[in-house]
Motif scaffolding. Structure first.
Motif, mmCIF file in Angstrom:
data_model
loop_
_atom_site.group_PDB
_atom_site.id
_atom_site.type_symbol
_atom_site.label_atom_id
_atom_site.label_comp_id
_atom_site.label_asym_id
_atom_site.label_seq_id
_atom_site.Cartn_x
_atom_site.Cartn_y
_atom_site.Cartn_z
ATOM 1 N N TRP A 113 2.703 10.321 -19.744
ATOM 2 C CA TRP A 113 1.473 10.034 -18.992
ATOM 3 C C TRP A 113 1.814 9.490 -17.604
ATOM 4 N N GLN A 114 2.759 8.577 -17.550
ATOM 5 C CA GLN A 114 3.118 7.988 -16.261
ATOM 6 C C GLN A 114 3.747 9.022 -15.319
ATOM 7 N N GLN A 115 4.521 9.948 -15.862
ATOM 8 C CA GLN A 115 5.100 10.982 -15.010
ATOM 9 C C GLN A 115 4.055 12.001 -14.574
ATOM 10 N N LEU A 116 3.075 12.258 -15.422
ATOM 11 C CA LEU A 116 1.940 13.071 -14.983
ATOM 12 C C LEU A 116 1.212 12.381 -13.829
ATOM 13 N N THR A 117 1.119 11.071 -13.897
ATOM 14 C CA THR A 117 0.461 10.302 -12.835
ATOM 15 C C THR A 117 1.219 10.442 -11.524
ATOM 16 N N VAL A 118 2.545 10.364 -11.587
ATOM 17 C CA VAL A 118 3.361 10.552 -10.378
ATOM 18 C C VAL A 118 3.115 11.948 -9.798
ATOM 19 N N ALA A 119 3.130 12.947 -10.654
ATOM 20 C CA ALA A 119 2.919 14.318 -10.195
ATOM 21 C C ALA A 119 1.543 14.476 -9.542
ATOM 22 N N HIS A 120 0.534 13.906 -10.175
ATOM 23 C CA HIS A 120 -0.830 13.981 -9.622
ATOM 24 C C HIS A 120 -0.894 13.295 -8.260
ATOM 25 N N THR A 121 -0.288 12.122 -8.166
ATOM 26 C CA THR A 121 -0.330 11.349 -6.925
ATOM 27 C C THR A 121 0.374 12.080 -5.787
ATOM 28 N N LEU A 122 1.511 12.703 -6.083
ATOM 29 C CA LEU A 122 2.306 13.381 -5.063
ATOM 30 C C LEU A 122 1.933 14.852 -4.907
ATOM 31 N N ASN A 123 0.972 15.315 -5.688
ATOM 32 C CA ASN A 123 0.548 16.722 -5.654
ATOM 33 C C ASN A 123 1.720 17.664 -5.915
ATOM 34 N N LEU A 124 2.490 17.341 -6.965
ATOM 35 C CA LEU A 124 3.612 18.165 -7.388
ATOM 36 C C LEU A 124 3.366 18.672 -8.803
ATOM 37 N N PRO A 125 3.880 19.846 -9.133
ATOM 38 C CA PRO A 125 3.780 20.320 -10.520
ATOM 39 C C PRO A 125 4.748 19.564 -11.418
ATOM 40 N N VAL A 126 4.518 19.658 -12.720
ATOM 41 C CA VAL A 126 5.415 19.054 -13.698
ATOM 42 C C VAL A 126 6.167 20.155 -14.443
ATOM 43 N N ILE A 127 7.413 19.864 -14.763
ATOM 44 C CA ILE A 127 8.217 20.729 -15.620
ATOM 45 C C ILE A 127 8.217 20.093 -16.996
ATOM 46 N N ILE A 128 7.641 20.798 -17.972
ATOM 47 C CA ILE A 128 7.402 20.196 -19.287
ATOM 48 C C ILE A 128 8.339 20.767 -20.340
ATOM 49 N N HIS A 129 9.017 19.842 -21.020
ATOM 50 C CA HIS A 129 9.796 20.131 -22.219
ATOM 51 C C HIS A 129 8.905 19.815 -23.401
ATOM 52 N N CYS A 130 8.777 20.768 -24.325
ATOM 53 C CA CYS A 130 7.899 20.578 -25.483
ATOM 54 C C CYS A 130 8.586 21.144 -26.713
ATOM 55 N N ARG A 131 8.882 20.271 -27.673
ATOM 56 C CA ARG A 131 9.520 20.705 -28.911
ATOM 57 C C ARG A 131 8.835 20.030 -30.093
#
Length: 280
Positions: A113-131
């Motif tokens: 959640w916190q890294q999504l917040t950083v991405a939202h704030t900086l207008n950057l996409p996220v690279i998601i690992h999901c397992r």
């Protein structure tokens, strides 16, 4: 046609001795840009040093869900500061959820959640690992978009079902396929690769892991091998290789806001219209 390898780990020791030769190989294979993913922020200076040598290398910064022992109260701000400090940073991550044998799900969710917040704030996409966490990952993203605001990114090295794939497409995410899609028995991944719309499809190696067919016996994967991933996807989707290459490159440029001139270099004509490897 030019290709973009949207997920590499070139800072691993296995690449230390011959990185210049590997760069020559991926350039000859038509790979004109790469996105270097980050496992934990301590890697970032080493990643920058590699990018200083390789102008077509772009960077991300984040903390992988399997490294929650490194998550501290200041980590999110550290990630934000690093991302803002270097114009070559095009994404936050890799982040996400990994519930395979996990006993720290709550910490993972908070860090995600916190890294999504950083991405939202900086207008950057996220690279998601999901397992083993597709439903939880989709729920976190859906809640974040409803409560905080828009965020987009890529489901990297995707191996989920077509139904799970649709969850993330509905959330506005891109889907990236690795060498797994070339494996003979990867029926679920192949099925998912056929449902992703043209404008959301990406390719990657996740090198040094997951060498694709017909290079699977080579334990060290490398960016030049992304050609085999793209070739397999072209066959699965019943399109020409050139079309697939153009599509995935255009999508990478759009998602990561890559500068167009970096993708306008000449490609060896002998590498165009190459046959699809057998066994895809």
């Amino acid at each position: 046609m030019p290709l973009v390898d949207t997920h590499v780990h070139l800072n691993f020791d296995t690449f230390a001795g011959d990185l210049d030769e590997l760069a020559q190989a991926w350039r000859q294979a038509g790979v004109l840009a790469l996105v270097h993913s980050c496992v934990e922020p301590g890697e970032f200076p080493g990643m920058q040093a590699i990018a200083d040598r390789i102008p077509e290398l772009y960077l991300s910064v984040g903390l992988h869900p399997l490294d929650m022992d490194k998550w501290m109260p200041t980590t999110a701000s550290q990630i934000a500061d690093l991302a803002a400090s270097d114009g070559r940073v095009v994404a936050i991550g890799e982040t996400g959820l990994d519930f395979y044998k996990a006993d720290d799900e709550a910490v993972q969710r908070d860090a995600f959640w916190q890294q999504l917040t950083v991405a939202h704030t900086l207008n950057l996409p996220v690279i998601i690992h999901c397992r083993d966490a597709a439903l939880a990952t989709a729920e976190v993203i859906r809640e974040f978009q409803a409560v905080v605001g828009p965020v987009t990114g890529v489901m990297h090295c995707w191996a989920g079902t077509p139904e799970e794939t649709q969850w993330f497409l509905d959330l506005g995410f891109y889907v990236s396929f690795s060498g797994i899609v070339t494996f003979k028995n990867a029926h679920q991944v192949k099925a998912s690769a056929q449902v992703v719309p043209e404008n959301r499809l990406l390719v990657e190696t996740d090198c040094p892991f997951l060498s694709p067919e017909p290079k699977r016996k080579e334990r060290r994967n490398q960016p030049a091998f992304v050609y085999h991933v793209a070739s397999c996807l072209a066959k699965l989707r019943q399109v020409e290789f050139d079309t697939l290459a153009q599509t995935t490159t255009r999508n990478a440029v759009t998602l990561f806001k890559l500068p167009e001139p970096s993708l306008a270099l000449a490609v060896d004509p002998a590498l165009l219209h190459r046959p699809t490897p057998a066994g895809c």
